[in-house]
Design a protein around this motif. Structure first.
Motif, PDB file in Angstrom:
ATOM      1  N   THR A   1       0.844  -1.191   0.000  1.00  0.00           N
ATOM      2  CA  THR A   1       0.000   0.000   0.000  1.00  0.00           C
ATOM      3  C   THR A   1       0.881   1.242   0.000  1.00  0.00           C
TER       4      THR A   1
ATOM      5  N   ARG B   1       1.007   5.511   0.146  1.00  0.00           N
ATOM      6  CA  ARG B   1       0.295   6.739   0.516  1.00  0.00           C
ATOM      7  C   ARG B   1       1.219   7.932   0.286  1.00  0.00           C
TER       8      ARG B   1
ATOM      9  N   ARG C   1      -1.970  12.295  -6.104  1.00  0.00           N
ATOM     10  CA  ARG C   1      -1.767  11.830  -4.733  1.00  0.00           C
ATOM     11  C   ARG C   1      -2.868  10.853  -4.373  1.00  0.00           C
ATOM     12  N   SER C   2      -2.602  10.032  -3.401  1.00  0.00           N
ATOM     13  CA  SER C   2      -3.589   9.061  -2.950  1.00  0.00           C
ATOM     14  C   SER C   2      -4.487   9.677  -1.887  1.00  0.00           C
TER      15      SER C   2
ATOM     16  N   GLY D   1      -4.922   5.002   0.546  1.00  0.00           N
ATOM     17  CA  GLY D   1      -3.751   4.663  -0.225  1.00  0.00           C
ATOM     18  C   GLY D   1      -4.057   3.851  -1.475  1.00  0.00           C
ATOM     19  N   LEU D   2      -3.023   3.607  -2.263  1.00  0.00           N
ATOM     20  CA  LEU D   2      -3.111   2.789  -3.462  1.00  0.00           C
ATOM     21  C   LEU D   2      -2.566   1.403  -3.165  1.00  0.00           C
TER      22      LEU D   2
ATOM     23  N   GLY E   1      -7.483   1.590  -6.102  1.00  0.00           N
ATOM     24  CA  GLY E   1      -7.567   2.660  -5.118  1.00  0.00           C
ATOM     25  C   GLY E   1      -8.133   3.935  -5.712  1.00  0.00           C
TER      26      GLY E   1
ATOM     27  N   VAL F   1      -7.434   7.901  -6.806  1.00  0.00           N
ATOM     28  CA  VAL F   1      -6.363   8.802  -7.232  1.00  0.00           C
ATOM     29  C   VAL F   1      -6.914  10.217  -7.338  1.00  0.00           C
TER      30      VAL F   1
ATOM     31  N   LEU G   1      -8.923   2.076 -11.107  1.00  0.00           N
ATOM     32  CA  LEU G   1      -8.687   3.259 -10.292  1.00  0.00           C
ATOM     33  C   LEU G   1      -9.854   4.234 -10.413  1.00  0.00           C
TER      34      LEU G   1
END
Length: 340
Positions: free
Chosen positions: A27, A29, A53-54, A58-59, A72, A74, A150
């Protein structure tokens, strides 16, 4: 000014098997600059700075080297992406190769003793395989294997430019606001969602048109559906046909462009409006004209501030010298044909 590269903190697990990477669950962030102007060398269809940015979750990157998956939310915080005027290209692998022809190869059958020279004398098939895979077993580079789902949301003032023609500087600049889903589950990226075009967006064709509307993505990332309304407004000074004198009370005239269809197959509707005698409101003055006459009046007004029946021979020569067939990819190709 140079944009920072960003910073992303990673956490999670990595599993190895016999000293080889077996799987991962990671993950990230933070924020990253994932594309820049130099991207044009590898991806000429789309380039420019893209800063993301996440969110707090998070991604997530999971799977293994042959089946990596990214998911995730975005947030696009800063972007200035350019889509140049060229046809869509066939999808290619994430590498570049130099084609060459060997003539009178004196190295045939020769193997150098130095290890660092051996790759330069290998067969074409082995060199090509190494270039494609980067030494991976899966047959493709990691970025080509990556699949993702995403949710993308704009923050700040990200923008894009669709360049339709560089000869006439015909371009749509749009500041974006909205959400979309970016999916790649079969090796080809697709986008779904509607992005609003907000102020101060504009459409440029010799003059600047204030633009509003939306872009609707229904699959291909580079060919969205257009729903754009653009307006150019200026004063029109009419002339008396008999005396040739100017009207002492010039009126404001608007050229309205409604651009629909897809980016590669745009459809244009054009309207001319003039300020009413009472002031404040604009009335349609193109409904009594044929489409050809309305187009001629519009392009004439954009370039000279006059309607086509008011042009002098000198005006027509100037227009013919400034605009030639093919200089306008979208509006230009439609408007100039009848006038010329």
């Amino acid at each position: 000014t140079a944009r920072p590269a960003g910073k992303m903190q990673l956490s999670g697990t990595i599993t190895t098997d016999r000293f080889k990477l077996a799987s991962f669950e990671i993950t990230g962030r933070g924020s990253l600059l994932i594309m820049g102007e130099e991207t044009r060398r590898a991806l000429p269809e789309m380039y420019g700075p893209l800063f993301i940015r996440s969110d707090s979750a998070g991604l997530n990157l999971s799977g293994n080297l042959s089946r990596p998956f990214l998911s995730g939310n975005v947030l696009v915080t800063d972007a200035f992406i350019t889509f140049p005027p060229k046809n869509r290209q066939q999808p290619t692998l994430g590498f570049r190769r130099l084609n060459y022809v060997v003539v009178n190869d004196t190295s045939a059958g020769y193997t150098p003793e130095e290890d660092f020279l051996k790759p330069f004398f290998g067969t074409e098939s082995s060199a090509a395989t190494d270039a494609r895979t980067g030494g991976q077993e899966g047959g493709l580079a990691f970025i080509d294997q990556l699949r993702y789902n995403l949710n993308v949301e704009t923050r700040g003032t990200p923008s894009i430019r669709f360049i339709f023609s560089q000869l006439s500087d015909e371009v749509l600049y749009a500041e974006l606001n909205g959400r979309a889903s970016v999916v790649n589950d079969q090796g080809e990226p697709r986008i779904y969602g509607t992005i609003e075009i907000g102020s101060p967006s504009y459409y440029k064709f010799y003059q600047r048109f204030d633009a509003t509307g939306r872009l609707k993505f229904v699959g291909p990332w580079d060919n969205p559906e257009l729903d754009v309304k653009a307006t150019y407004e200026a004063s029109h000074v009419s002339y008396d046909a008999q005396s040739g004198e100017e009207d002492p009370a010039p009126r404001r005239v608007q050229v309205l462009l409604e651009i629909t269809g897809r980016r590669y197959e745009p459809v244009l509707k054009m309207t001319l409006r003039e300020e009413s005698t009472t002031g404040g409101n604009f009335v349609d003055i193109s409904h009594n004209s044929t489409p050809t006459e309305a187009q001629s009046d519009a392009i004439s007004f954009i370039l000279t501030g006059k309607f086509s029946d008011e042009l002098t021979s000198s005006d027509r020569s100037t227009i013919a010298g400034d605009i030639t067939p093919g200089t306008g990819a979208m509006v230009g190709s439609i408007l100039t044909s009848s006038l010329l």
